[in-house]
Write a protein that holds these residues in place. Structure first.
Motif, PDB file in Angstrom:
ATOM      1  N   TYR A 777      14.669 -21.409   8.186  1.00  0.00           N
ATOM      2  CA  TYR A 777      13.673 -20.506   7.460  1.00  0.00           C
ATOM      3  C   TYR A 777      13.039 -19.491   8.320  1.00  0.00           C
ATOM      4  O   TYR A 777      13.193 -19.523   9.164  1.00  0.00           O
ATOM      5  N   GLU A 778      12.946 -18.400   7.527  1.00  0.00           N
ATOM      6  CA  GLU A 778      12.472 -17.253   8.142  1.00  0.00           C
ATOM      7  C   GLU A 778      11.127 -17.029   7.303  1.00  0.00           C
ATOM      8  O   GLU A 778      11.211 -17.092   5.879  1.00  0.00           O
ATOM      9  N   TYR A 779      10.022 -16.432   7.842  1.00  0.00           N
ATOM     10  CA  TYR A 779       8.837 -16.066   7.263  1.00  0.00           C
ATOM     11  C   TYR A 779       8.787 -14.652   7.352  1.00  0.00           C
ATOM     12  O   TYR A 779       8.699 -13.901   8.664  1.00  0.00           O
ATOM     13  N   THR A 780       8.589 -13.807   6.343  1.00  0.00           N
ATOM     14  CA  THR A 780       8.464 -12.424   6.394  1.00  0.00           C
ATOM     15  C   THR A 780       7.520 -11.952   5.077  1.00  0.00           C
ATOM     16  O   THR A 780       6.753 -12.616   4.425  1.00  0.00           O
ATOM     17  N   ASP A 781       7.763 -10.562   4.639  1.00  0.00           N
ATOM     18  CA  ASP A 781       7.027 -10.265   3.558  1.00  0.00           C
ATOM     19  C   ASP A 781       8.002  -9.344   2.787  1.00  0.00           C
ATOM     20  O   ASP A 781       9.110  -9.207   2.718  1.00  0.00           O
ATOM     21  N   TYR A 782       7.287  -8.431   1.806  1.00  0.00           N
ATOM     22  CA  TYR A 782       8.062  -7.837   0.898  1.00  0.00           C
ATOM     23  C   TYR A 782       8.932  -6.766   1.435  1.00  0.00           C
ATOM     24  O   TYR A 782       9.862  -6.380   0.774  1.00  0.00           O
ATOM     25  N   ARG A 783       8.710  -6.385   2.607  1.00  0.00           N
ATOM     26  CA  ARG A 783       9.507  -5.296   3.240  1.00  0.00           C
ATOM     27  C   ARG A 783      10.936  -5.893   3.450  1.00  0.00           C
ATOM     28  O   ARG A 783      11.837  -4.890   3.601  1.00  0.00           O
ATOM     29  N   ALA A 784      11.122  -7.138   3.597  1.00  0.00           N
ATOM     30  CA  ALA A 784      12.353  -7.653   3.876  1.00  0.00           C
ATOM     31  C   ALA A 784      13.270  -7.674   2.537  1.00  0.00           C
ATOM     32  O   ALA A 784      14.603  -7.882   2.675  1.00  0.00           O
ATOM     33  N   VAL A 785      12.653  -7.232   1.495  1.00  0.00           N
ATOM     34  CA  VAL A 785      13.430  -7.325   0.131  1.00  0.00           C
ATOM     35  C   VAL A 785      13.321  -6.299  -0.489  1.00  0.00           C
ATOM     36  O   VAL A 785      14.149  -5.871  -1.710  1.00  0.00           O
ATOM     37  N   THR A 786      12.804  -5.071  -0.072  1.00  0.00           N
ATOM     38  CA  THR A 786      12.813  -3.749  -0.664  1.00  0.00           C
ATOM     39  C   THR A 786      14.248  -3.038  -0.734  1.00  0.00           C
ATOM     40  O   THR A 786      14.176  -2.287  -1.804  1.00  0.00           O
ATOM     41  N   ASN A 787      15.007  -3.614  -0.037  1.00  0.00           N
ATOM     42  CA  ASN A 787      16.474  -2.872   0.057  1.00  0.00           C
ATOM     43  C   ASN A 787      17.211  -3.601  -0.959  1.00  0.00           C
ATOM     44  O   ASN A 787      18.465  -3.372  -1.220  1.00  0.00           O
TER      45      ASN A 787
END
Length: 1009
Positions: A777-787
């Protein structure tokens, strides 16, 4: 023998028989204490007469009494002889009179007659001067024989004697004495009054000192652990506020703090209503006893001698655990004024750190000079500031002059406002307005751009509270950003724009009613439009009933109309029972119980729970069990559940639906659960059984579960065992999969789960599901999926990436053909993104899409609308699972579907997989679905795969469904694929339903399930 140049050492010599000693003592004391009037002193008289001689006082130690008396007689100016009928028998008195006459002082002899007549009490020595009895003596006689007016008689006699001794006029002296007595009386009265005033004043001071002094405050803070009021209020304000803190002081010491309403009734809207501080001899806080509105101890805050450790206990000195929060102590730091600036959370007396639901191991505070918190931060186990899961680094608080909280802001690390999504948030800051007495009258929500939040945030933009003269909120009105009425929904699924409340004379809400947008009539997605409440003498709710807009009893969302509650002497809830609109016993919702009974031990722990049907027989919790049972619970000294058993009406163990009768739980020394095991009716070891409702899936079976933890209390291992205490493979549902494993190990980073691995019966790594052995599991935000996706409107702050690996830690594609999935949601948006082993978009074979985006907003009619769109690996629109590209759902309220529509990749209307383009639901005022209709792409009624185009439902006055009819496109009855065209339902007194089926001609038919 006689020296005429003698110096008088005594003004008076008192001669008396020793039997008359009391009179001699009185005369001696009266003469020596009498003060000469000031007028005579001014004329040269002495202030007092000289010494007075009384033989017993002056001669008791003399060895030569006769010579001593002669000397005293020689040195005495006057002789007073106390005469009675027996005086003449005293040789001593006769000798003293004779000597005094020989001194030539016959004219200075005074007689004080105490009884008898003069002829019998005055001796011959006092009648004549010479021995021949030729010269009469005629002494002055002071008569004290009047027993009725003795005080006055004695006073007159004393003045007679004094007038002789002072050589002044008797009448003048007695007049002056009367005047002086009056003055003395006046002085005595004055002095007495003064003394009385002093006494009264002292009593008042003591009373005031001992009296409980009350002061009123808007709120309070803790200073060196002791509550300190802030925002001083007048008594008048107190009677016009919904909630006030009353401080009670006695002898300058704080005795109690109470939170009360404007009627002086303890506020029941909070878990704690009373704080009782205990102070040691040095003035330091030892503990604070916290009680609820029933005067029942809820919690005790115990302070260490240096105040740095605060331990939370219940009334039995056991760890206090509330709502699953296992924080049992704080470690505190204080500023120079005694206000807490840092708190670390511990879950045991070994000071093991523990985090709260936000992942914080404590808090750090900024406080002003009054101790009010102006900013707070979350900290990790090392005491360093960290942001919350929502990204909040700092919460700032602003107050008015009376310490009402007027502004609450969320800020990032750079102190900039941030917008927080999520069910509990949906804003950047809140502004609160208050009336002159401090009652909340308005609450407004704003985003990071300081604009009112939009209505598509699923929350009103601002709320207005109207207040009566006692501070009670009489109605609540919701508005959107344009000032238009906004529909909100409460915890009972009642949707409203305005909520009105009525109160009793103790400040309890006795009626709450709800209104809709259009015509101000009641509106609710459940059947009720209002509910009423009745309270006991301690303001506990004993009855809650639901009504429609015409004040008729109706069923609520949980399918009952009246709820009755009873309490024991410790105010524990001991019974709940449910009734229908006819006030007859009914069952709760879809379960089969009418009444629940609760029983408690001496520590107020729930030890028994029993469910009964309408006939008073024990039943299981749902309609699928075969026998009734009662649940019994045992606890350890910490209040942890250690046994849970199921028993029949005779108290004998009985198997429940999971095929066990007894569950035992063990804990480690710090109270964490370490073992859970299951037993049969004879206390024999048995396997726990949980039936899987999925076809082709095994049942869950194991006898025992063991748990292990790290130093921070994180669960790092769960293992399953059979009745021989050997590891056993069991099947568990996990993330839409059914994994088979004997042991699961967990790893953490900053207390966030980052990895779970599966093991077999020999502690070897295994693949628990297909080729799945590890999940990360990793915890992130929208910046990780913008690409990955091209929708720039997605700004979700909290996204979890779940990745799958085999037992050897090699990336795999799971059964749905993806290696990793990103999931994130807030109030407005929701994403699901599927990726391969190289973090590239991949088509999953569950929905045949690479990712989906759901957006929620409100249309012009204030309907909630959710639009789901699905895309492929090149961000192109794709059809989801042979259904549609875009699925638009309009809700009546927050949950009931009013409309749904299917669109293709070019946004064109299409028939979904069920054979229709549009679904339309129609509801009555009670939110009952009365009809739904299915349309084709031409917006004409269409038959879908179940062979009908429309269904109509009818309900009785209790909102129970009583019939359904199926129609075709021509509005005529049709036979559906289940073999009937309509059905009718009837209910008996026990809510049991009987269904009869009919064909399209109205003829009753038999349907075999």
């Amino acid at each position: 023998m006689i020296n005429k140049e003698v110096i008088y050492n005594y003004d008076v010599f008192i001669s008396y028989r020793h039997l008359d000693d009391e009179w001699a003592k009185w005369l001696l004391e009266s003469l020596e204490t009498w003060k000469v009037p000031k007028e005579l002193v001014k004329k040269g008289f002495p202030e007092r007469i000289g010494r007075v001689f009384r033989d017993e006082e002056e001669l008791s130690s003399s060895s030569n009494l006769t010579k001593s008396i002669e000397k005293a007689l020689i040195q005495s100016k006057y002789l007073v002889v106390i005469c009675s009928k027996e005086t003449s028998k005293s040789k001593w008195v006769e000798a003293e009179i004779k000597i005094f006459k020989e001194l030539g002082r016959s004219d200075r002899i005074i007689v004080m007659l105490i009884d008898g007549e003069p002829s019998e009490s005055i001796s011959e020595e006092l009648r004549y001067i010479d021995t021949d009895k030729k010269i009469p003596l005629n002494p002055i006689i002071a008569d004290v024989r009047d027993k009725e007016n003795q005080k006055e008689t004695k006073q007159k006699a004393l003045i007679q004697i004094l007038s002789c001794v002072l050589a002044c006029d008797f009448e003048d002296l007695i007049e002056k004495e009367k005047i002086r007595e009056k003055i003395i009386l006046i002085n005595k009265i004055t002095i007495s009054l003064c003394i009385l005033i002093i006494i009264i004043f002292s009593i008042i001071l003591i009373w005031k000192h001992n009296k409980v002094k009350l002061s009123y405050y808007n709120d309070f803070v803790y200073q060196y652990g002791v509550p300190k009021g802030i925002g001083k209020l007048t008594k008048k304000q107190y009677h016009q506020r919904a909630s006030t803190y009353i401080f009670e002081h006695k002898k300058g010491i704080l005795k109690r703090v109470k939170r009360v309403n404007s009627y002086g009734i303890l506020d029941k809207n909070y878990n704690i209503s009373i704080w009782i501080p205990e102070i040691d001899s040095k003035g330091n806080i030892k503990r604070i006893i916290c009680k609820d509105h029933n005067n029942k101890i809820v919690m005790i805050k115990e302070y260490s001698s240096d105040l740095k450790i605060i331990t939370f206990q219940n009334e039995f000195n056991l760890p206090f655990i509330f709502n699953g929060n296992s924080t049992v102590r704080y470690k505190a730091e204080y500023d120079e004024n005694g206000y807490i600036t840092n708190e670390l959370y511990y879950k045991d007396s070994w000071n093991t750190p523990i985090s709260d639901k936000n992942g914080f191991y404590g808090k750090q505070y900024e406080v002003d000079k009054s101790g009010v918190i102006t900013a707070e931060y979350g900290i990790n186990s090392n005491g360093n500031i960290i942001p919350s899961k929502e990204g909040i680094y700092k919460i700032k608080y602003t107050y008015d002059d009376n310490y009402n909280l007027i502004k609450e802001e969320f800020a990032d690390k750079n102190d900039n406002l941030i917008y927080i999504d999520g069910y509990d948030y949906g804003y950047s800051y809140i502004i609160r307005d208050y009336d002159i007495n401090g009652n909340l009258i308005k609450k407004s929500y704003f985003n990071e751009n300081k604009q009112r939040i939009l209505k598509d945030n699923d929350r009103p933009s601002y709320i207005v509270y109207n207040i009566d003269r006692r501070g009670n909120t009489t109605n609540i009105i919701n508005y959107d950003e344009n000032g238009i009425l906004f529909l909100d929904i409460n915890y009972e699924q009642i949707q409203y724009h305005t909520c009105n409340m009525l109160y009793d004379n103790r400040g309890n809400i006795i009626e709450t009613s709800f209104y809709n947008l259009s015509n101000n009539e009641y509106l609710s997605p459940i059947s009720s439009s209002k509910y009423k409440m009745i309270y006991d003498e301690n303001n506990n709710i004993i009855e809650k009933s639901y009504y429609d807009k015409d004040n008729n009893l109706v069923n609520c969302f949980n399918k009952y109309s009246i709820l009755n509650m009873r309490y024991d002497s410790n105010y524990n809830l001991i019974e709940e029972s449910y009734y229908n609109t006819n006030k007859e016993p009914t069952v709760y919702r879809n379960n089969n119980y009418h009444k629940i009974e609760y029983e408690y031990d001496d520590y107020n722990n729930l030890i028994e729970k029993r469910y009964f049907d309408i006939d008073g027989k024990l039943v299981v919790l749902n309609k699928y069990g075969n026998e009734g049972y009662e649940i019994k619970i045992n606890y350890d000294k910490r209040g942890n559940v250690i046994e849970e058993s199921y028993n029949d009406q005779n108290g004998k163990l009985i198997l429940n639906n999971n095929k066990y009768a007894l569950k035992k739980i063990e804990y480690n020394e710090i109270g964490l659960k370490t073992e859970e095991s299951y037993y049969g009716t004879n206390n024999e070891e048995v396997l726990f059984f949980k039936q899987s409702y999925y076809i082709g899936k095994d049942d869950y079976t194991y006898h025992k579960i063991k748990y292990k933890y790290d130093d921070l209390g994180n669960n790092i291992e769960i293992s399953y065992y059979d009745t021989n205490d050997k590891l056993i493979i069991t099947e568990l549902e996990h993330d839409s999969m059914f994994i088979k494993t004997a042991k699961i190990k967990y790893e953490y980073s900053n207390c966030n789960l980052i990895k779970e691995s599966y093991y077999g019966i020999n502690n070897e790594p295994i693949n628990a599901y297909s080729n799945l052995g590890i999940i990360k599991y990793e915890y992130t935000d929208y910046r990780a999926v913008t690409n990955l996706i091209k929708d720039e409107t997605i700004k979700i702050k909290n996204i979890i990436k779940t990745s799958y690996y085999d037992k050897d830690d090699k990336p795999i594609l799971n059964e749905y053909n993806y290696h990793a999935k990103y999931i994130g949601n807030d109030n407005d948006s929701e994403i699901n993104i599927y990726c391969g082993t190289n973090n590239e978009l991949i088509i999953n074979n569950e929905g045949n899409i690479a990712y989906s985006i759901a957006n929620t907003y409100y249309d012009s009619n204030n309907y909630k609308v959710r639009t789901l769109r699905t895309f492929g690996t090149n961000n192109e629109p794709v059809i989801y699972n042979n259904h549609c590209f875009k699925f638009v759902t309009k809700y009546f309220g927050n949950y009931d579907i009013a409309e749904s529509e299917c669109y293709g990749t070019n946004n064109e209307p299409i028939l979904g997989r069920n054979g229709y383009f549009k679904y339309e639901g129609i509801y009555d005022d009670n939110y009952n679905l009365v009809s739904y209709r299915l349309y084709g792409t031409n917006n004409q009624l269409t038959l879908f795969k179940n062979n009908y185009a429309r269904v109509d439902y009818k309900y009785d006055k209790n909102n129970r469904k009583i019939s359904a009819k199926y129609y075709g496109t021509n509005e005529k009855p049709v036979m559906n694929i289940w073999g009937y065209s309509s059905y009718k339902i009837t209910y008996d007194s026990k809510e049991n339903a009987v269904t009869n089926y009919y064909d399209d001609k109205g003829k009753e038919i038999r349907i075999i399930d």
